[in-house]
Enzyme design. Structure first.
Site, mmCIF file in Angstrom:
data_model
loop_
_atom_site.group_PDB
_atom_site.id
_atom_site.type_symbol
_atom_site.label_atom_id
_atom_site.label_comp_id
_atom_site.label_asym_id
_atom_site.label_seq_id
_atom_site.Cartn_x
_atom_site.Cartn_y
_atom_site.Cartn_z
ATOM 1 N N GLU A 73 44.729 36.903 31.162
ATOM 2 C CA GLU A 73 44.673 35.461 30.913
ATOM 3 C C GLU A 73 44.108 35.133 29.532
ATOM 4 O OE1 GLU A 73 43.349 36.943 33.595
ATOM 5 O OE2 GLU A 73 44.639 36.319 35.250
ATOM 6 N N HIS A 76 46.363 25.821 42.436
ATOM 7 C CA HIS A 76 45.405 26.340 43.414
ATOM 8 C C HIS A 76 43.977 25.918 43.092
ATOM 9 C CE1 HIS A 76 49.013 28.543 44.274
ATOM 10 N NE2 HIS A 76 48.468 29.266 45.232
ATOM 11 N N ASP A 82 41.836 32.344 50.668
ATOM 12 C CA ASP A 82 41.381 33.312 49.656
ATOM 13 C C ASP A 82 39.881 33.207 49.392
ATOM 14 O OD1 ASP A 82 43.758 34.568 49.313
ATOM 15 O OD2 ASP A 82 44.324 33.522 47.472
ATOM 16 N N ARG A 109 47.767 23.881 45.829
ATOM 17 C CA ARG A 109 48.626 24.729 46.637
ATOM 18 C C ARG A 109 49.232 24.041 47.862
ATOM 19 N NH1 ARG A 109 46.875 29.021 50.910
ATOM 20 N NH2 ARG A 109 48.762 30.271 51.084
ATOM 21 N N SER A 141 53.807 31.765 42.560
ATOM 22 C CA SER A 141 52.757 30.843 43.004
ATOM 23 C C SER A 141 52.750 29.556 42.190
ATOM 24 C CB SER A 141 51.383 31.507 42.883
ATOM 25 O OG SER A 141 51.293 32.604 43.747
ATOM 26 N N ARG A 178 52.134 21.847 43.121
ATOM 27 C CA ARG A 178 52.596 22.916 42.214
ATOM 28 C C ARG A 178 54.112 22.931 42.085
ATOM 29 N NH1 ARG A 178 52.177 28.444 45.804
ATOM 30 N NH2 ARG A 178 52.289 27.442 47.825
ATOM 31 N N PHE A 183 41.383 30.977 36.862
ATOM 32 C CA PHE A 183 41.700 31.872 35.748
ATOM 33 C C PHE A 183 42.194 31.088 34.524
ATOM 34 C CE2 PHE A 183 43.157 34.263 39.700
ATOM 35 C CZ PHE A 183 41.859 34.622 40.020
#
Lengths: 320, 283
Positions: free
Chosen positions: A62, A113, A121, A171, A41, A14, A87
């Site tokens: 989104e 991610h 998560d 990530r 993020s 990322r 998303f």
């Protein structure tokens, strides 16, 4: 033959996106970035700071972000949307399908991610279906780079490609071994090792695992060809076929469901053009769960050792 | 002939096109199309700055329009053709195989005048906001327009977009809602009552205008001109809540949701055409 890819440093993919986006912002005034409340993020903060007028904070909306991006292209802009892979795809599939893919808009859907390595998560955020969702859309380019340098190069390259692109990254910090000056060519696979006994086609975070597997296999006297398929669609069919013509068997490796992923694309190609035994290292029809990235990759069978086992199995299945 | 008389005659011709198009393929959506005829004729022939002869996707230096409730494609296609975007003759290909006039509008077949696909509801406001952003970034002084059905406001994305438009002060944008009070399953107040739309848009930070006579051509033109002249550029997105009658212009199609997506049979077509003067020549 010895290991030729050095792990000098570990970096997250990322951040490669963030650095690439900033560079693009400096190169091309038409580049606009949109984010749905995940600027940090997605590592989009540097772009936001330097180009506040070309950064659109969309909030946790989104669906709207995808539509706004489609609209920006109509005025000649090159929008890059940023949010988590889940998303970026499943949540907004119809928006992407109608307003971006069917309308053939020049939107770059950048998704962080992705996969299990999101970690703690858990499964709500660990999308393992996104490659499949995106590659099914007519005209969509699907790219899953393997490390920081390649993600940066891919980010820059997709701005020069006219049409919708799904760029998938992750990530965790992973070995950064792609040469910093390597040009990213959409749809052109990269052969990391040439070999004779088996072709290993890997994408994303699994490319490094495939390099590790090569070393283990090399010590066992198995000559593996390792190919980085950073572009899942359009697939570099020529490189795949040429490799399999030589090795006559294939292993695919990805941080994704077996259904709809890279393995499925390779198997489709080979069943049409060169029927060959294929083994797939992927998540097998299951959701993920909470855990550290390393624990999860181990539990769900996405390690170098799993690639090695798949290679042994597929070689045993060879008929020619 | 005064300009307004000329455009009223165009409305009659557009309505003939609509009922003939849906009759020919026994499918399509006449009700909302008939109800929005004045809006389209006003927008394309008396309000927007645009060049039908030189359609370019990016619309730089022009006003642009997005149809969010894509099912009313018959009125969109008829007005685009009658305004000069493509040959009127092409209306006869509506919903047929290999046509540029797909059931719902699309850019996929390259039909001039269409800049986004629509059909799956609730997406056009976001697209319009994006186009309005681009116009600001390009330092263009043009306006972006969009049309939405009232039933379409039940889609959540509309409210995401509504929130974003005011948050980002998208004030070069005029959305219009076709408030005909009907949707497929019945009156909107019975299917899913949406309450006070004006209060909702106001609460979302919009400048809300009311057009009570959405089927009165002069009233529509006046409102669209006023919205642009007096309400854009003031830091808020603008919405016109436009009351129309679904099926307007064909007596037996009015006052009900039943003609939302049903085509007239031969007899009904003849009856409808008897009420609509052929003013510019049928395609």
């Amino acid at each position: 033959m010895t290991q030729k890819y050095a792990t000098t440093e570990k970096k997250d993919t990322r951040s490669g996106f963030g650095v690439g986006l900033l560079e693009l912002g400096r190169q091309n005034p038409e580049v606009v970035a949109l984010c749905a409340d995940l600027t940090g993020s997605l590592k989009m903060d540097a772009f936001q700071k330097e180009f506040p007028d070309r950064f659109i904070q969309c909030g946790i909306s989104e669906a709207n972000m995808m539509g706004v991006a489609a609209g920006l292209t109509i005025g000649g802009k090159i929008p890059f949307t940023g949010t988590f892979a889940n998303f970026s795809t499943g949540r907004v599939y119809d928006q992407i399908r109608q307003s971006i893919a069917y309308s053939h808009k020049n939107v770059k859907i950048c998704a962080s991610h992705a996969g299990l390595t999101l970690g703690e998560d858990g499964a709500t955020h660990q999308i393992l279906e996104d490659i499949g969702l995106m590659k099914m859309l007519p005209g969509m380019t699907v790219i899953n780079p393997c490390d920081f340098n390649q993600t940066k190069a891919a980010t820059i390259a997709i701005a020069a490609h006219h049409g919708p692109v799904y760029l998938r990254f992750g990530r965790p910090s992973v070995p950064n071994f792609t040469p910093a000056d390597q040009k990213f060519e959409i749809g052109k696979a990269i052969t990391l090792y040439e070999g004779a006994h088996v072709s290993i086609f890997a994408t994303g975070h699994l490319v490094w695992k495939a390099i590790q597997a090569w070393e283990i296999l090399n010590n066992l006297g198995i000559s593996a060809e390792v190919i980085n398929i950073h572009t899942i669609k359009p697939l570099d069919e020529k490189t795949v076929i040429q490799s399999v013509m030589k090795t006559r068997c294939a292993v695919t490796a990805e941080e994704h469901q077996r259904n709809g992923g890279l393995g499925d694309s390779i198997a489709q190609l080979l069943s049409r053009s060169l029927p060959t035994p294929v083994e797939m290292v992927a998540v097998n029809d299951s959701f993920g769960e909470s855990g550290t990235p390393d624990e999860l990759m181990k539990k769900y069978g996405l390690e170098a050792s799993n690639i090695v086992e798949a290679v042994k199995k597929v070689i045993a299945r060879k008929t020619v | 002939m005064t300009e307004i008389t000329k455009l009223e005659k165009r409305c009659s011709q557009v309505r003939r096109d609509i009922v003939r198009m849906v009759h020919a393929v026994n499918s399509g959506h006449p009700g909302g199309s008939l109800g929005c005829t004045e809006y389209f004729v006003a927008l394309y022939n008396a309000v927007m700055n645009h060049d039908p002869k030189k359609f370019v996707m990016d619309g730089k230096g022009e006003d642009v329009f997005f149809l969010s409730n894509g099912h009313i494609s018959p009125v969109f296609y008829s007005v685009l053709a009658r305004s000069g975007y493509f040959p009127v003759e092409e209306l006869k290909t509506f919903r047929k195989l290999n046509s540029r006039l797909q059931g719902h509008p699309t850019t996929h077949e390259g039909l001039p005048g269409v800049r986004i696909a629509s059909g799956s509801l609730g997406q056009g406001m976001s697209v319009a906001i994006g186009a309005a952003f681009a116009k600001k970034l390009n330092k263009e002084n043009n306006i972006v327009y969009s049309l939405h059905g009232d039933g379409e406001l039940q889609e959540g994305q509309i409210w995401e977009a509504a929130m974003a438009a005011s948050a980002h002060k998208v004030d070069n944008y005029i959305a219009t809602v076709d408030v005909n009070g009907q949707q497929i399953d019945g009156p909107t107040d019975k299917v899913l009552p949406m309450g006070d739309l004006a209060a909702k848009f106001s609460a979302f930070g919009w400048d809300v205008l009311h057009l009570e006579q959405g089927n009165n051509l002069s009233a529509v033109i006046d409102m669209l001109k006023k919205a642009k002249a007096e309400h854009t550029g003031k830091g808020k997105p603008v919405v016109i809540l436009m009351k129309t009658e679904m099926g307007y212009g064909v007596d037996f199609m009015m006052g009900s949701h039943k003609w939302h997506g049903v085509a007239p049979n031969d007899e009904q077509l003849a009856q409808a055409l008897g009420q609509l003067e052929e003013t510019e020549g049928d395609y």
